[in-house]
Design a protein around this motif. Sequence first.
Motif, PDB file in Angstrom:
ATOM      1  N   VAL A  90     -14.754  46.696  -6.047  1.00  0.00           N
ATOM      2  CA  VAL A  90     -15.113  47.401  -4.818  1.00  0.00           C
ATOM      3  C   VAL A  90     -15.922  46.488  -3.904  1.00  0.00           C
ATOM      4  CG1 VAL A  90     -16.388  49.349  -3.835  1.00  0.00           C
ATOM      5  CG2 VAL A  90     -15.013  49.660  -5.917  1.00  0.00           C
ATOM      6  N   ARG A  91     -16.926  45.818  -4.471  1.00  0.00           N
ATOM      7  CA  ARG A  91     -17.758  44.930  -3.659  1.00  0.00           C
ATOM      8  C   ARG A  91     -16.945  43.738  -3.156  1.00  0.00           C
ATOM      9  NH1 ARG A  91     -20.847  45.611  -0.862  1.00  0.00           N
ATOM     10  NH2 ARG A  91     -22.500  44.078  -1.223  1.00  0.00           N
ATOM     11  N   VAL A  92     -16.046  43.212  -3.995  1.00  0.00           N
ATOM     12  CA  VAL A  92     -15.203  42.100  -3.551  1.00  0.00           C
ATOM     13  C   VAL A  92     -14.354  42.527  -2.362  1.00  0.00           C
ATOM     14  CG1 VAL A  92     -13.284  40.575  -4.185  1.00  0.00           C
ATOM     15  CG2 VAL A  92     -15.164  40.939  -5.785  1.00  0.00           C
ATOM     16  N   TYR A  93     -13.746  43.703  -2.469  1.00  0.00           N
ATOM     17  CA  TYR A  93     -12.911  44.159  -1.357  1.00  0.00           C
ATOM     18  C   TYR A  93     -13.734  44.373  -0.093  1.00  0.00           C
ATOM     19  CZ  TYR A  93      -8.867  45.835   1.045  1.00  0.00           C
ATOM     20  OH  TYR A  93      -7.836  45.921   1.940  1.00  0.00           O
ATOM     21  N   GLU A  94     -14.905  44.974  -0.240  1.00  0.00           N
ATOM     22  CA  GLU A  94     -15.761  45.192   0.924  1.00  0.00           C
ATOM     23  C   GLU A  94     -16.143  43.876   1.595  1.00  0.00           C
ATOM     24  OE1 GLU A  94     -18.088  49.322  -0.373  1.00  0.00           O
ATOM     25  OE2 GLU A  94     -18.931  47.359  -0.893  1.00  0.00           O
ATOM     26  N   GLN A 143      -5.305  48.716  -6.144  1.00  0.00           N
ATOM     27  CA  GLN A 143      -5.336  50.078  -5.603  1.00  0.00           C
ATOM     28  C   GLN A 143      -6.193  50.150  -4.337  1.00  0.00           C
ATOM     29  OE1 GLN A 143      -5.650  53.453  -8.260  1.00  0.00           O
ATOM     30  NE2 GLN A 143      -5.258  52.155 -10.035  1.00  0.00           N
ATOM     31  N   LEU A 144      -7.287  49.411  -4.322  1.00  0.00           N
ATOM     32  CA  LEU A 144      -8.148  49.405  -3.140  1.00  0.00           C
ATOM     33  C   LEU A 144      -7.442  48.802  -1.922  1.00  0.00           C
ATOM     34  CD1 LEU A 144     -11.442  48.212  -4.869  1.00  0.00           C
ATOM     35  CD2 LEU A 144     -11.025  50.502  -3.931  1.00  0.00           C
ATOM     36  N   MET A 145      -6.472  47.940  -2.156  1.00  0.00           N
ATOM     37  CA  MET A 145      -5.749  47.309  -1.056  1.00  0.00           C
ATOM     38  C   MET A 145      -5.005  48.319  -0.187  1.00  0.00           C
ATOM     39  SD  MET A 145      -4.278  43.834  -2.869  1.00  0.00           S
ATOM     40  CE  MET A 145      -3.377  43.302  -1.407  1.00  0.00           C
ATOM     41  N   SER A 146      -4.750  49.504  -0.720  1.00  0.00           N
ATOM     42  CA  SER A 146      -4.088  50.539   0.081  1.00  0.00           C
ATOM     43  C   SER A 146      -5.006  51.061   1.186  1.00  0.00           C
ATOM     44  CB  SER A 146      -3.660  51.705  -0.808  1.00  0.00           C
ATOM     45  OG  SER A 146      -4.804  52.442  -1.246  1.00  0.00           O
ATOM     46  N   GLU A 147      -6.321  50.862   1.005  1.00  0.00           N
ATOM     47  CA  GLU A 147      -7.345  51.336   1.940  1.00  0.00           C
ATOM     48  C   GLU A 147      -7.296  52.854   2.128  1.00  0.00           C
ATOM     49  OE1 GLU A 147      -7.689  48.903   5.455  1.00  0.00           O
ATOM     50  OE2 GLU A 147      -8.400  47.218   4.233  1.00  0.00           O
ATOM     51  N   ARG A 148      -6.857  53.535   1.059  1.00  0.00           N
ATOM     52  CA  ARG A 148      -6.926  54.988   0.996  1.00  0.00           C
ATOM     53  C   ARG A 148      -7.873  55.376  -0.137  1.00  0.00           C
ATOM     54  NH1 ARG A 148      -1.270  54.176   1.504  1.00  0.00           N
ATOM     55  NH2 ARG A 148      -1.012  54.592  -0.721  1.00  0.00           N
ATOM     56  N   PRO A 149      -8.362  56.610  -0.159  1.00  0.00           N
ATOM     57  CA  PRO A 149      -9.236  57.034  -1.253  1.00  0.00           C
ATOM     58  C   PRO A 149      -8.591  56.796  -2.615  1.00  0.00           C
ATOM     59  CG  PRO A 149      -9.309  58.646   0.506  1.00  0.00           C
ATOM     60  CD  PRO A 149      -8.237  57.660   0.880  1.00  0.00           C
ATOM     61  N   VAL A 150      -9.366  56.254  -3.538  1.00  0.00           N
ATOM     62  CA  VAL A 150      -8.854  55.828  -4.837  1.00  0.00           C
ATOM     63  C   VAL A 150      -9.495  56.647  -5.956  1.00  0.00           C
ATOM     64  CG1 VAL A 150      -8.885  53.927  -6.510  1.00  0.00           C
ATOM     65  CG2 VAL A 150      -8.297  53.478  -4.124  1.00  0.00           C
ATOM     66  N   THR A 151      -8.651  57.126  -6.848  1.00  0.00           N
ATOM     67  CA  THR A 151      -9.115  57.727  -8.098  1.00  0.00           C
ATOM     68  C   THR A 151      -8.667  56.803  -9.221  1.00  0.00           C
ATOM     69  OG1 THR A 151      -9.037  59.983  -7.239  1.00  0.00           O
ATOM     70  CG2 THR A 151      -8.942  59.720  -9.630  1.00  0.00           C
ATOM     71  N   TRP A 152      -9.619  56.357 -10.005  1.00  0.00           N
ATOM     72  CA  TRP A 152      -9.333  55.312 -11.003  1.00  0.00           C
ATOM     73  C   TRP A 152     -10.223  55.508 -12.219  1.00  0.00           C
ATOM     74  CZ3 TRP A 152     -12.354  51.585 -13.302  1.00  0.00           C
ATOM     75  CH2 TRP A 152     -11.709  50.532 -13.953  1.00  0.00           C
ATOM     76  N   GLY A 154     -11.197  53.486 -16.045  1.00  0.00           N
ATOM     77  CA  GLY A 154     -11.045  52.371 -16.974  1.00  0.00           C
ATOM     78  C   GLY A 154     -12.181  52.376 -17.972  1.00  0.00           C
ATOM     79  N   THR A 155     -12.337  51.251 -18.665  1.00  0.00           N
ATOM     80  CA  THR A 155     -13.379  51.150 -19.687  1.00  0.00           C
ATOM     81  C   THR A 155     -14.443  50.121 -19.345  1.00  0.00           C
ATOM     82  OG1 THR A 155     -12.104  49.502 -20.932  1.00  0.00           O
ATOM     83  CG2 THR A 155     -11.741  51.828 -21.489  1.00  0.00           C
ATOM     84  N   MET A 156     -14.205  49.293 -18.309  1.00  0.00           N
ATOM     85  CA  MET A 156     -15.095  48.183 -18.009  1.00  0.00           C
ATOM     86  C   MET A 156     -16.047  48.436 -16.832  1.00  0.00           C
ATOM     87  SD  MET A 156     -14.503  45.848 -20.231  1.00  0.00           S
ATOM     88  CE  MET A 156     -13.411  46.023 -21.638  1.00  0.00           C
ATOM     89  N   ARG A 157     -15.845  49.518 -16.118  1.00  0.00           N
ATOM     90  CA  ARG A 157     -16.748  49.900 -15.026  1.00  0.00           C
ATOM     91  C   ARG A 157     -16.654  51.414 -14.871  1.00  0.00           C
ATOM     92  NH1 ARG A 157     -15.907  51.566 -10.296  1.00  0.00           N
ATOM     93  NH2 ARG A 157     -17.401  50.233  -9.186  1.00  0.00           N
ATOM     94  N   PRO A 158     -17.597  52.051 -14.165  1.00  0.00           N
ATOM     95  CA  PRO A 158     -17.531  53.497 -13.966  1.00  0.00           C
ATOM     96  C   PRO A 158     -16.253  53.920 -13.244  1.00  0.00           C
ATOM     97  CG  PRO A 158     -19.714  52.675 -13.427  1.00  0.00           C
ATOM     98  CD  PRO A 158     -18.850  51.474 -13.643  1.00  0.00           C
ATOM     99  N   SER A 159     -15.802  55.107 -13.559  1.00  0.00           N
ATOM    100  CA  SER A 159     -14.602  55.646 -12.930  1.00  0.00           C
ATOM    101  C   SER A 159     -14.872  55.993 -11.469  1.00  0.00           C
ATOM    102  CB  SER A 159     -14.134  56.900 -13.682  1.00  0.00           C
ATOM    103  OG  SER A 159     -13.854  56.598 -15.033  1.00  0.00           O
ATOM    104  N   LEU A 160     -13.793  56.135 -10.703  1.00  0.00           N
ATOM    105  CA  LEU A 160     -13.879  56.511  -9.296  1.00  0.00           C
ATOM    106  C   LEU A 160     -13.044  57.767  -9.054  1.00  0.00           C
ATOM    107  CD1 LEU A 160     -13.364  53.008  -7.617  1.00  0.00           C
ATOM    108  CD2 LEU A 160     -15.531  54.215  -7.913  1.00  0.00           C
ATOM    109  N   THR A 161     -13.554  58.644  -8.217  1.00  0.00           N
ATOM    110  CA  THR A 161     -12.826  59.849  -7.841  1.00  0.00           C
ATOM    111  C   THR A 161     -12.787  59.959  -6.325  1.00  0.00           C
ATOM    112  OG1 THR A 161     -13.535  60.974  -9.864  1.00  0.00           O
ATOM    113  CG2 THR A 161     -12.681  62.356  -8.077  1.00  0.00           C
ATOM    114  N   GLU A 162     -11.591  59.784  -5.773  1.00  0.00           N
ATOM    115  CA  GLU A 162     -11.410  59.856  -4.325  1.00  0.00           C
ATOM    116  C   GLU A 162     -12.419  58.975  -3.592  1.00  0.00           C
ATOM    117  OE1 GLU A 162      -8.927  61.757  -2.331  1.00  0.00           O
ATOM    118  OE2 GLU A 162      -8.095  61.298  -4.309  1.00  0.00           O
ATOM    119  N   ALA A 163     -12.630  57.795  -4.115  1.00  0.00           N
ATOM    120  CA  ALA A 163     -13.593  56.861  -3.520  1.00  0.00           C
ATOM    121  C   ALA A 163     -12.955  56.152  -2.332  1.00  0.00           C
ATOM    122  CB  ALA A 163     -14.051  55.848  -4.559  1.00  0.00           C
ATOM    123  N   ASP A 164     -13.642  56.178  -1.212  1.00  0.00           N
ATOM    124  CA  ASP A 164     -13.164  55.502  -0.012  1.00  0.00           C
ATOM    125  C   ASP A 164     -14.044  54.277   0.233  1.00  0.00           C
ATOM    126  OD1 ASP A 164     -11.344  55.217   1.957  1.00  0.00           O
ATOM    127  OD2 ASP A 164     -12.004  56.915   3.168  1.00  0.00           O
TER     128      ASP A 164
END
Length: 345
Positions: A90-94, A143-152, A154-164
């Motif tokens: 997320v921070r890399v994309y930002e 998934q973040l490359m779509s630039e739409r809210p992401v629900t994701w 995994g096991t290596m970082r906290p999950s995301l729900t409709e994160a923009d």
Amino acid sequence: MEIELGLDTFGDVTRGPDGGTLSDAETIRNIVAQAKLADEVGLSFFGVGEHHRHEFAVSSPEIVLAAIASATKDIRLGTAVTVLSSDDPVRVYERFATLDAVSHGRAEVILGRGSFIESFPLFGYDLHDYEALFEEKLDLFVQLMSERPVTWQGTMRPSLTEADVFPKTENGIAAWVGVGGSPESVVRTARHGLGLMLAIIGGSPARFRPYVDLFHRSLASYEKPTAPVGVHSPGHIADTDEQAWDELYPEMAALREKIGRERGWAGGYNRLQFQNEVGPEGAVYAGSPERVARKIADTVRTLGLTRFDLKFANGGLEHDKLMKSIELYGTVVAPRVRELLAGSV
């Protein structure tokens, strides 16, 4: 055949005119000047690597690239590489979306696992998770490359729900994956539909042709559109072969010896090995403009490349020598490569 020619630097800490080691700060300021020259001579791309050790001055490439953006007009700007495994997608994309804004759409990112591992303990990651970290984080980044809210999840970082994620870009960000020669990495890159950047730092570039073929087959099997293929390799250009070799060899030898000791490589590094690497079957593109141009053109033909990035900074090579190398690369090598690929002799 259309080919883009770019430059990469890891921000190697260099020597000054008096032979003394420059500060990290001066090295970084020199990188901005190098990128400005690369833009002026018409090169396509300037990449800055991420490292966390004393030989390299750049640990935050996006900040350096933002400074470069303000000093340049046309050249595209990116990393070589961003160590995604020890960062947050997320921070890399930002950060890259922000760089894209200040550069008027010139940002792109090359993502990798990193051949140096200093960032893992520095940021609290377990090297046992080396593969899983990259697999999960690359999936999220795509998934973040779509630039739409992401629900994701995994096991290596906290999950995301409709994160923009903000800021939004105007035209998206081009993304590549840096690959060192693993078939699994090639297939994964194709599965995500990203560009393939082959880091060829030893041996014959021709041995990577099966990976390029695998990449194209995999893109087709995943029903992905055609994606670019590039190569990143070290080199140095001077007026003559002998001058380029004499300038580069001591720097490459010192760095190879040091890293070799750290990694337990057998044997040392000598001038005979170096001369083999700058020859037709080696992965170092060093010499006169004509020699380097012919070698790049051969590699482009052999691998069917869309881009070639020369890692022009190597060890302590002085800023003035790097500037001369950049000038020759842009004004002599680049047009000669295009002539050779167009069929001229």
